[in-house]
Design a protein around this motif. Sequence first.
Motif, PDB file in Angstrom:
ATOM      1  N   ARG A   9       0.831  -1.208   0.000  1.00 22.38           N
ATOM      2  CA  ARG A   9       0.000   0.000   0.000  1.00 22.38           C
ATOM      3  C   ARG A   9       0.865   1.257   0.000  1.00 22.38           C
ATOM      4  O   ARG A   9       0.543   2.243  -0.677  1.00 22.38           O
ATOM      5  CB  ARG A   9      -0.920  -0.016   1.216  1.00 22.38           C
ATOM      6  N   GLY A  13       0.853   4.571  -2.607  1.00 22.44           N
ATOM      7  CA  GLY A  13       0.442   5.918  -2.218  1.00 22.44           C
ATOM      8  C   GLY A  13       0.337   6.055  -0.713  1.00 22.44           C
ATOM      9  O   GLY A  13       0.752   5.178   0.045  1.00 22.44           O
ATOM     10  N   PRO A  14      -0.248   7.161  -0.251  1.00 22.57           N
ATOM     11  CA  PRO A  14      -0.295   7.418   1.193  1.00 22.57           C
ATOM     12  C   PRO A  14      -1.221   6.476   1.942  1.00 22.57           C
ATOM     13  O   PRO A  14      -2.279   6.091   1.453  1.00 22.57           O
ATOM     14  CB  PRO A  14      -0.813   8.862   1.282  1.00 22.57           C
ATOM     15  N   VAL A  15      -0.789   6.111   3.147  1.00 22.02           N
ATOM     16  CA  VAL A  15      -1.573   5.296   4.072  1.00 22.02           C
ATOM     17  C   VAL A  15      -1.901   6.171   5.279  1.00 22.02           C
ATOM     18  O   VAL A  15      -1.014   6.838   5.823  1.00 22.02           O
ATOM     19  CB  VAL A  15      -0.794   4.044   4.504  1.00 22.02           C
ATOM     20  N   ASP A  61      -6.701   3.882   7.555  1.00 24.70           N
ATOM     21  CA  ASP A  61      -6.448   2.610   6.863  1.00 24.70           C
ATOM     22  C   ASP A  61      -5.886   1.575   7.821  1.00 24.70           C
ATOM     23  O   ASP A  61      -5.847   0.389   7.503  1.00 24.70           O
ATOM     24  CB  ASP A  61      -5.429   2.811   5.733  1.00 24.70           C
ATOM     25  N   TYR A 285       3.292  14.988   2.749  1.00 23.95           N
ATOM     26  CA  TYR A 285       3.259  14.175   1.528  1.00 23.95           C
ATOM     27  C   TYR A 285       4.287  14.681   0.516  1.00 23.95           C
ATOM     28  O   TYR A 285       5.002  13.891  -0.111  1.00 23.95           O
ATOM     29  CB  TYR A 285       1.855  14.187   0.922  1.00 23.95           C
ATOM     30  N   ARG A 290       4.843   8.829   3.505  1.00 24.51           N
ATOM     31  CA  ARG A 290       3.735   8.037   2.944  1.00 24.51           C
ATOM     32  C   ARG A 290       2.847   7.405   4.022  1.00 24.51           C
ATOM     33  O   ARG A 290       1.793   6.884   3.710  1.00 24.51           O
ATOM     34  CB  ARG A 290       4.289   6.946   2.014  1.00 24.51           C
ATOM     35  N   TYR A 291       3.264   7.421   5.263  1.00 20.30           N
ATOM     36  CA  TYR A 291       2.407   6.956   6.360  1.00 20.30           C
ATOM     37  C   TYR A 291       2.169   8.162   7.259  1.00 20.30           C
ATOM     38  O   TYR A 291       3.089   8.683   7.877  1.00 20.30           O
ATOM     39  CB  TYR A 291       3.090   5.824   7.127  1.00 20.30           C
ATOM     40  N   ALA A 307      -7.215  12.312   5.712  1.00 24.49           N
ATOM     41  CA  ALA A 307      -7.769  11.491   4.627  1.00 24.49           C
ATOM     42  C   ALA A 307      -8.393  12.349   3.528  1.00 24.49           C
ATOM     43  O   ALA A 307      -8.282  12.028   2.342  1.00 24.49           O
ATOM     44  CB  ALA A 307      -8.806  10.525   5.194  1.00 24.49           C
ATOM     45  N   GLU A 313      -4.846  11.595  -3.999  1.00 26.15           N
ATOM     46  CA  GLU A 313      -3.801  10.573  -4.124  1.00 26.15           C
ATOM     47  C   GLU A 313      -4.313   9.193  -3.748  1.00 26.15           C
ATOM     48  O   GLU A 313      -3.839   8.184  -4.291  1.00 26.15           O
ATOM     49  CB  GLU A 313      -2.613  10.926  -3.225  1.00 26.15           C
ATOM     50  N   ARG A 314      -5.253   9.126  -2.844  1.00 23.16           N
ATOM     51  CA  ARG A 314      -5.769   7.844  -2.362  1.00 23.16           C
ATOM     52  C   ARG A 314      -6.933   7.332  -3.205  1.00 23.16           C
ATOM     53  O   ARG A 314      -7.294   6.163  -3.137  1.00 23.16           O
ATOM     54  CB  ARG A 314      -6.205   7.966  -0.903  1.00 23.16           C
ATOM     55  N   ARG A 316     -10.119   8.139  -2.885  1.00 20.06           N
ATOM     56  CA  ARG A 316     -11.377   7.948  -2.164  1.00 20.06           C
ATOM     57  C   ARG A 316     -11.444   8.889  -0.969  1.00 20.06           C
ATOM     58  O   ARG A 316     -10.413   9.353  -0.472  1.00 20.06           O
ATOM     59  CB  ARG A 316     -11.529   6.504  -1.680  1.00 20.06           C
TER      60      ARG A 316
END
Length: 369
Positions: A9, A13-15, A61, A285, A290-291, A307, A313-314, A316
């Motif tokens: 993940r 992209g970012p988590v 996430d 970012y 990324r986390y 979020a 980037e995610r 959603r």
Amino acid sequence: MGKKCLLERLAEGPVIGDGSYVFTLEKRGYVKGGPWTPEATIENPEGVKQLHREFMWAGADVLQAFTFYSTDDKLHLAGNLEGESVTCHDQNEAACKIVQEVAAEGDDVLICGGCSPTPSYMEGKGKEVVQQEFKKQVEVFAHRKEVDFLLCEFMGHVEECEWAIETMKAAGKPIACTMRVGPKGDQNGVPTGECAVRMAKAGADVVGINCLYDTNTSLKTIKIMKTALDEAGLSPYLMIQPLGYHCPEVEDMLEGYFHLPEAPFAMEPRLLTRFDVQKFARAAYELGVRYLGGCCGFEPYHIRALAEELAPERGRLPKASAKHEPWGGALKGSMFEFMRKRAGREHWENLKPALGRPDHPVLQNRLDE
């Protein structure tokens, strides 16, 4: 088809991680401030479940099992009576059951098994004793396939990080490690950049920082780490979970916000706004982090802000966004005309929130040394 692991993940992209547990649960009456130990997993599991659900609804996430400060040596520290009735194993088992139940209600949420620093290290008891405490933390996570990765957090000494990572490797799961450091380095004087390099060389897949410092200081710190890692030819993923309060006065102090006389029970006037968090998320970012999650003071709506800012980037938005429009957009539906004028980015991005306390300082000049 199984769910993607943390490293897959992060490559995409970012988590988004979760936020504050001990601080938030203390405010809700489930954790005792001072020891900050997690016996709520046994005494009040519904309180812990509710907070997990709120973070997940807000867009996390990852849900971290509530195991912070669960080591046996911490449970007996300074007259803490919890160690007489529960053990590290008991609490970690209970925490895993709770987080597993909540994660099953969500959509493809990862479960993190968290480890924390040991009083035994601070007491100079040596590598063997310290690693035994970490083994007791890790053993529950290692035998649960539902636990997707391990995180060693709030570490003040990179040497202890290395000992912890060495122990955690035996579980065969991805490893993240974050330190409670600012630009000045760790508690033993090891420079911040060297800390990042040593964590990566020890075997951490994800390295970074959490707690003690605000978003601005944390961004400076993670930049130092990234530069050192790049120079060393190392490329672990970067992780950042800062404090949810503004505290620029303590940037150069080794124990961060602990030096503020307001800590820990009068920090609310310093709380980040959702717009502060959006700005932080974008900056982190762009630095290559990324986390992204939060530590003490990061409430579910702060996680929603992370979020939402990184939704492009995610790909959603979080479920909580069904009741929220960015930049105050929902104020268009207010019955008050003056409120409707605030429905837009220009107002909120340029706003300088007032403290509302006329006789109080902007910055604290009474710092504990």
